[in-house]
Design a protein around this motif. Structure first.
Motif, short mmCIF file in Angstrom:
data_model
loop_
_atom_site.label_atom_id
_atom_site.label_comp_id
_atom_site.label_asym_id
_atom_site.label_seq_id
_atom_site.Cartn_x
_atom_site.Cartn_y
_atom_site.Cartn_z
N MET A 1 20.66 -15.45 1.39
CA MET A 1 20.56 -14.02 1.03
C MET A 1 20.55 -13.89 -0.49
SD MET A 1 23.12 -10.91 2.06
CE MET A 1 22.79 -9.25 1.51
N THR A 2 19.70 -13.06 -1.03
CA THR A 2 19.64 -12.85 -2.47
C THR A 2 19.83 -11.38 -2.78
OG1 THR A 2 17.25 -12.56 -2.44
CG2 THR A 2 18.08 -14.79 -2.80
N GLU A 3 20.32 -11.12 -3.99
CA GLU A 3 20.48 -9.76 -4.46
C GLU A 3 19.51 -9.53 -5.60
OE1 GLU A 3 23.30 -11.64 -3.80
OE2 GLU A 3 23.25 -10.61 -1.90
N THR A 4 18.91 -8.38 -5.63
CA THR A 4 17.98 -8.04 -6.69
C THR A 4 18.61 -6.98 -7.58
OG1 THR A 4 16.08 -8.49 -5.30
CG2 THR A 4 15.70 -7.12 -7.23
N VAL A 5 18.63 -7.23 -8.87
CA VAL A 5 19.16 -6.27 -9.83
C VAL A 5 18.13 -6.11 -10.93
CG1 VAL A 5 20.99 -5.74 -11.45
CG2 VAL A 5 21.53 -6.94 -9.34
N THR A 6 17.78 -4.89 -11.26
CA THR A 6 16.82 -4.63 -12.32
C THR A 6 17.50 -3.89 -13.45
OG1 THR A 6 15.03 -4.48 -10.71
CG2 THR A 6 14.61 -3.58 -12.90
N ALA A 7 17.36 -4.39 -14.67
CA ALA A 7 17.96 -3.75 -15.83
C ALA A 7 17.30 -2.40 -16.07
CB ALA A 7 17.81 -4.63 -17.07
N PRO A 8 18.00 -1.48 -16.73
CA PRO A 8 17.42 -0.16 -17.00
C PRO A 8 16.11 -0.28 -17.76
CG PRO A 8 19.76 -0.19 -17.52
CD PRO A 8 19.37 -1.61 -17.22
N GLU A 9 15.14 0.56 -17.42
CA GLU A 9 13.83 0.48 -18.07
C GLU A 9 13.79 1.21 -19.40
OE1 GLU A 9 10.78 1.72 -15.46
OE2 GLU A 9 11.13 0.13 -13.99
N GLU A 10 14.62 2.22 -19.56
CA GLU A 10 14.59 3.00 -20.78
C GLU A 10 16.00 3.14 -21.35
OE1 GLU A 10 12.81 6.73 -20.03
OE2 GLU A 10 10.84 5.90 -19.51
N THR A 11 16.06 3.26 -22.65
CA THR A 11 17.33 3.47 -23.32
C THR A 11 17.37 4.88 -23.87
OG1 THR A 11 17.46 1.14 -23.97
CG2 THR A 11 18.85 2.70 -25.18
N PRO A 12 18.26 5.74 -23.35
CA PRO A 12 18.35 7.12 -23.86
C PRO A 12 18.58 7.13 -25.37
CG PRO A 12 19.63 6.85 -21.86
CD PRO A 12 19.21 5.48 -22.27
N ALA A 13 18.17 8.23 -25.99
CA ALA A 13 18.24 8.32 -27.45
C ALA A 13 19.66 8.14 -27.98
CB ALA A 13 17.68 9.66 -27.90
N ILE A 196 19.77 -13.53 -7.50
CA ILE A 196 20.57 -14.73 -7.28
C ILE A 196 19.75 -15.72 -6.45
CG2 ILE A 196 22.57 -15.63 -6.03
CD1 ILE A 196 24.13 -13.16 -6.86
N GLY A 197 19.72 -16.96 -6.90
CA GLY A 197 19.00 -17.99 -6.16
C GLY A 197 17.52 -18.08 -6.46
N ILE A 243 22.78 -22.36 -9.96
CA ILE A 243 22.90 -23.77 -9.63
C ILE A 243 23.08 -23.97 -8.13
CG2 ILE A 243 24.33 -25.85 -9.98
CD1 ILE A 243 22.60 -25.12 -12.36
N LYS A 244 23.75 -23.01 -7.51
CA LYS A 244 23.92 -23.03 -6.06
C LYS A 244 23.93 -21.61 -5.54
CE LYS A 244 26.61 -25.06 -2.34
NZ LYS A 244 27.80 -25.87 -1.98
N PRO A 245 23.02 -21.22 -4.64
CA PRO A 245 21.95 -22.04 -4.05
C PRO A 245 20.80 -22.28 -5.03
CG PRO A 245 21.76 -19.78 -3.30
CD PRO A 245 23.03 -19.84 -4.10
N LEU A 246 20.39 -23.52 -5.15
CA LEU A 246 19.31 -23.88 -6.06
C LEU A 246 17.98 -23.36 -5.51
CD1 LEU A 246 19.13 -25.80 -8.65
CD2 LEU A 246 18.05 -27.42 -7.08
N ASP A 247 17.11 -22.95 -6.42
CA ASP A 247 15.78 -22.49 -6.01
C ASP A 247 14.92 -23.72 -5.72
OD1 ASP A 247 13.32 -21.36 -5.64
OD2 ASP A 247 13.44 -20.00 -7.35
N GLU A 248 15.04 -24.25 -4.51
CA GLU A 248 14.31 -25.46 -4.15
C GLU A 248 12.80 -25.22 -4.14
OE1 GLU A 248 15.73 -27.26 -0.60
OE2 GLU A 248 17.81 -27.36 -1.29
N GLU A 249 12.39 -24.02 -3.78
CA GLU A 249 10.96 -23.70 -3.75
C GLU A 249 10.34 -23.86 -5.14
OE1 GLU A 249 8.02 -19.87 -2.84
OE2 GLU A 249 10.10 -19.88 -2.13
N ALA A 250 11.04 -23.37 -6.17
CA ALA A 250 10.52 -23.48 -7.54
C ALA A 250 10.47 -24.94 -7.98
CB ALA A 250 11.39 -22.66 -8.49
N VAL A 251 11.48 -25.72 -7.59
CA VAL A 251 11.51 -27.14 -7.95
C VAL A 251 10.36 -27.89 -7.28
CG1 VAL A 251 12.83 -29.28 -7.77
CG2 VAL A 251 14.00 -27.15 -8.36
N LEU A 252 10.17 -27.64 -5.99
CA LEU A 252 9.10 -28.34 -5.27
C LEU A 252 7.72 -27.91 -5.75
CD1 LEU A 252 10.64 -28.29 -1.69
CD2 LEU A 252 10.36 -30.27 -3.19
N ARG A 253 7.59 -26.65 -6.13
CA ARG A 253 6.32 -26.19 -6.68
C ARG A 253 6.03 -26.90 -8.00
NH1 ARG A 253 7.21 -21.27 -5.71
NH2 ARG A 253 8.04 -20.66 -7.74
#
Length: 331
Positions: A1-13, A196-197, A243-253
């Motif tokens: 399972m992975t979590e997706t986090v996106t940083a804020p796109e804009e910085t208020p004045a 993550i991952g 480091i854990k869980p390692l992205d094995e797909e990226a390594v194998l690619r």
């Protein structure tokens, strides 16, 4: 399972700029972010082993702060009890002490019970080199990635450290976040999707792949890639922040699409990122892997992190040299 986090796109004045917000050590932004989270969620507990600075930050949240003193085994044991009671503890200590001194508590109390304890560990790798060998943590990743259920994160800069802490909140099971001590250069200068991952491709290339983890190694890999590009060698750069869980797909690619892999880490060449990548490639790939890291011996020197890494041979020049040899180029 992975979590997706996106940083804020804009910085208020009225907010600080990107550089101002993410200036400083990774531990500082994690602490500020934790306070912001704690104000919104009373379950969040800051458990401190007297690392300094946290008590002031949590001065107006006294019921969500506990300082156990310099007693790392107690720190982890108490955090496990809190997690079992429905709280969300963030246990703060030094990486070497969490991995070695409190190893049994991390293994039995936290990982063994799959409890949602977040261990926020500073001074990872050789970043506490000025304190001498007793504070070196060049074996922490090797110890921790052996523990079932434990997610191990190594942010490359303050931007990623903030996202790692945020992603850890809803991540099931225990999480270890490895941070440095001093400020390091920014890798990310705009928002991006953190998962993550899932490794992040920082540069594309099909001649050789550089896989790095942690602030200085990632920065060195990018500098090595620039030097190689000037010679006509296209190096792919992967930031392996998990480091854990390692992205094995990226390594194998990388194993399938490039001529070889060079791993870079502020850790012993045994047990850490390099070993993890070799395990994946040996099982399902057929390309050579060269490991750049701290030699398999105790470092008996006192000095700054970059000084000790250079002494260990972890430099952009050595990364580039290994990459050249994999690409079949001699100079």
């Amino acid at each position: 399972m992975t979590e997706t986090v996106t940083a804020p796109e804009e910085t208020p004045a009225n907010e600080p700029s990107w550089e101002e917000r993410y200036d400083g050590p990774t531990r500082d932004i994690c602490r500020r972010t934790l306070v912001e989270l704690a104000r919104r969620d009373p379950r969040i507990m800051c458990v401190d082993s007297d690392v300094g600075g946290l008590e002031t930050l949590f001065a107006d949240l006294p019921e969500q702060y506990v300082n156990v003193g310099i007693a790392e085994a107690n720190l982890i044991g108490m955090a496990a009890g809190m997690a079992a009671s429905g709280l969300m503890p963030f246990a703060h200590t030094l990486s070497g002490f969490a991995a070695a001194r409190a190893c049994e508590q991390v293994k039995v109390d936290v990982a063994g019970n799959n409890l949602p304890v977040r261990i926020v560990a500073t001074h990872g790798g050789l970043s506490a080199g000025h304190y001498g060998p007793t504070h070196h943590a060049a074996d922490d990743l090797g110890i921790l990635r052996l523990m079932p259920n434990l997610t191990v994160l190594v942010p490359a800069d303050t931007v990623e450290a903030e996202q790692a802490l945020l992603a850890s909140v809803d991540h099931p099971g225990p999480v270890f976040i490895r941070l440095g001590r001093s400020a390091t250069p920014l890798v990310y200068r705009e928002p991006y999707e953190y998962r993550i991952g899932r490794a992040v491709t920082l540069a594309d290339g099909d001649d050789v792949t550089l896989i790095a983890t942690g602030p200085h190694p990632v920065g060195m890999a990018l500098r090595a890639a620039e030097a190689l590009a000037a010679e006509g060698i296209r190096a792919r750069v992967l930031n392996m922040h998990t480091i854990k869980p390692l992205d094995e797909e990226a390594v194998l690619r990388a194993a399938a699409e490039t001529g070889g892999i060079v791993t870079v880490e502020d850790h012993l060449v045994v047990g850490g990122l390099g070993s993890a990548v070799c395990e994946v490639v040996a099982a399902r790939g057929d390309v050579p892997v060269r490991r750049i890291g701290v030699p398999d011996r105790f470092t008996d020197r006192v000095g700054g992190e970059l000084d000790l890494l250079e002494h260990a041979g972890v430099t952009p020049e050595n990364i580039a040299a290994e990459a050249r040899s994999l690409a079949g180029v001699t100079v």
